[in-house]
Design an enzyme around this catalytic site. Structure first.
Site, PDB file in Angstrom:
ATOM      1  CB  CYS A 149      16.714 -48.931 -46.054  1.00  0.00           C
ATOM      2  SG  CYS A 149      16.509 -47.307 -46.816  1.00  0.00           S
ATOM      3  CD  GLU A 158      20.769 -45.973 -52.855  1.00  0.00           C
ATOM      4  OE1 GLU A 158      20.952 -46.141 -51.629  1.00  0.00           O
ATOM      5  OE2 GLU A 158      21.468 -45.212 -53.546  1.00  0.00           O
TER       6      GLU A 158
END
Length: 487
Positions: free
Chosen positions: A256, A221
């Site tokens: 993110c 991720e």
């Protein structure tokens, strides 16, 4: 003293012993039991309820994260993951029935979800509680033994997790290893059944290279430069508020999936900047640095990194809003820059902070090429009322996930997988996808000793070949004719 320090350090040998101990626990079969999985999930849920204040304090110590943000993004989202897993676990664990073919008649088949074994979760610092426990919840639900390595950049939360988890879950099968590069390196030398990593692409490459030595599957991720395209037909106030909510109100850009840059038309950019300025003042007051509702930059390294991006030649004179800093508090005010150079750090590297460049184009459709010129992002956002533009955006832009007319919120929908594509990551999780991320889908077929046909066995005659061709083509009439000897 040096010998004592070396003796007490967590090295590859100790990491190997840890993995072997966990593998014994897993091989005993206890983590596969439904009751064990439920007990661990209930323990995490109880831990969140009973220690909420300590969790909020740790996250604030690491990031100065406001209590509201800590509750919504750390406490509530983790608790929701636990709740969903507890509600759905029995259903997730049930074998999935599959139809069989005529060539295997009589038979039945199913897909069985089995745990992978001993898994490693390497977490990150920006959401240090949520992004540590969310994948761990999936790993436990799937029936695995787990090692969690929290980020050393958020030491208060890392220490809290190490202390609390051993109190609330089975610490013979769920371990927390604290530390930095040396400890992570020692862990990565071991053979795992899966590695789940959240963080930067640079470290993601290191994790993947280490996993490749053991043919260990990984979920990465990562992140990337998440674009926000803003058309001129939008409700400007709502669009501005939602961009701010997904940038500065989410860990001050240290997310993110935060807006990394905005693309709009040259004509519309001044109106968008004015709207952002007005709403920022509404949210954080006239002096944004004094706001208690905004997180700080996590540490001095990242503060200096952001300062370097903002002060780069050809960039500093592009600031149209903000730019104020306070090194003592590690704070940078929300900063908007207009048309920074394409080759600047701001436009080539993930920002991960409170700086927001705006890129202008002649017409909004030109934004697609800007996005395509960069690696595929973890998230892509579009604000418009134009239905054709929406369809084109979904069809033509590749990203880990998308949201139309808002930011960030798609992460809260458990029915949607969360993960990257290309350089923004591989694999996905959330909800049932977390359970599947740490499971192997095992194919199982059942046959009796009845219905054994000689057609599959030698000697291979022309009639057998004709029969097998008709069977495999699904032509029932031809099959019957062949069996009775007709041409």
């Amino acid at each position: 003293m040096a010998e004592e320090k070396k003796e007490s350090s967590f090295d590859a040998d100790k990491a190997n012993m840890l993995v072997q101990d966990l593998r014994q626990q897993f091989d005993s079969g206890k983590t596969k039991a439904y009751e064990w999985r439920v007990a661990q999930l209930e323990g995490i849920s109880r831990m969140i309820d009973e220690r909420e204040k300590e969790i909020v304090e740790a996250v604030h110590k690491d990031l100065s994260k406001p209590e509201f943000e800590a509750f919504v993004a750390e406490i509530n989202m983790t608790k929701s993951s636990c709740k969903l897993a507890l509600q759905e676990l029995k259903q997730w664990m049930m074998p999935e029935k599959v139809k069989t073919s005529l060539t295997t008649y009589p038979s039945s088949a199913e897909i069985v979800s089995e745990p992978l074994g001993v898994v490693l979760v390497i977490s990150t610092w920006n959401y240090p509680f949520l992004l540590s426990l969310d994948p761990v919840i999936g790993a436990i639900a799937a029936g695995n033994a787990v090692v969690l390595k929290p980020s050393e950049i958020s030491p208060a939360t890392s220490s809290l997790l190490a202390n609390l988890l051993q109190e609330y879950v089975d610490n013979t099968s769920i371990k927390v290893i604290e530390g930095a590069v040396d400890e992570t390196s020692a862990l990565l030398e071991q053979k795992w059944d899966k590695i789940f990593y959240t963080g930067s692409g640079r470290v993601g490459r290191i994790v993947m290279a280490a996993a490749a030595k053991h043919l260990t599957p990984v979920i990465l991720e990562l992140g990337g430069k998440c674009p926000v395209v803003v058309d001129s037909d939008v409700n400007l106030q709502v669009a501005a508020r939602r961009i701010i909510a997904g940038k500065w109100s989410c860990n001050n850009g240290q997310t993110c999936t935060a807006a990394d840059y905005v693309i709009t038309t040259k004509d519309f950019a001044p109106k968008l900047i004015d709207a952002l300025r007005s709403e920022l003042d509404e949210f954080f007051g006239k002096d944004h640095l004094d706001s208690k509702d905004m997180s700080r930059v996590v540490n001095l390294y990242h503060f200096k990194r952001l300062m370097k991006s903002m002060k780069e030649d050809g960039v500093s004179d592009k600031i149209v809003l903000g730019g104020q800093t306070d090194a003592t508090q590690l704070k940078i005010a929300p900063t908007i820059l207009l048309d920074a150079p394409k080759d600047s750090l701001l436009m080539t590297e993930e920002i991960f902070g409170p700086l927001l460049p705006i890129v202008t184009v002649e017409k909004i459709e030109d934004s697609f090429q800007v996005i395509k010129s960069k690696p595929k992002p973890l998230a892509a956002y579009l604000f418009t009322n134009n239905e054709e533009l929406k369809k084109s955006f979904v069809k033509d832009i590749s990203a880990g996930g998308m949201l139309i007319n808002d930011t960030i919120l798609h992460l809260t929908v458990p029915g949607l997988p969360f993960g990257g594509v290309g350089e923004s990551g591989m694999g996905y999780y959330h909800g049932k996808f977390s359970f599947e991320a740490f499971s192997h889908k095992k194919s199982v077929m059942y046959r009796s000793f009845d219905g054994d046909s000689s057609v599959r066995y030698p000697p291979y005659t022309p009639k057998k070949l004709k029969l097998i061709k008709s069977l495999m083509s699904g032509n029932i009439v031809q099959t019957v004719l062949t069996l009775v000897g007709w041409s």
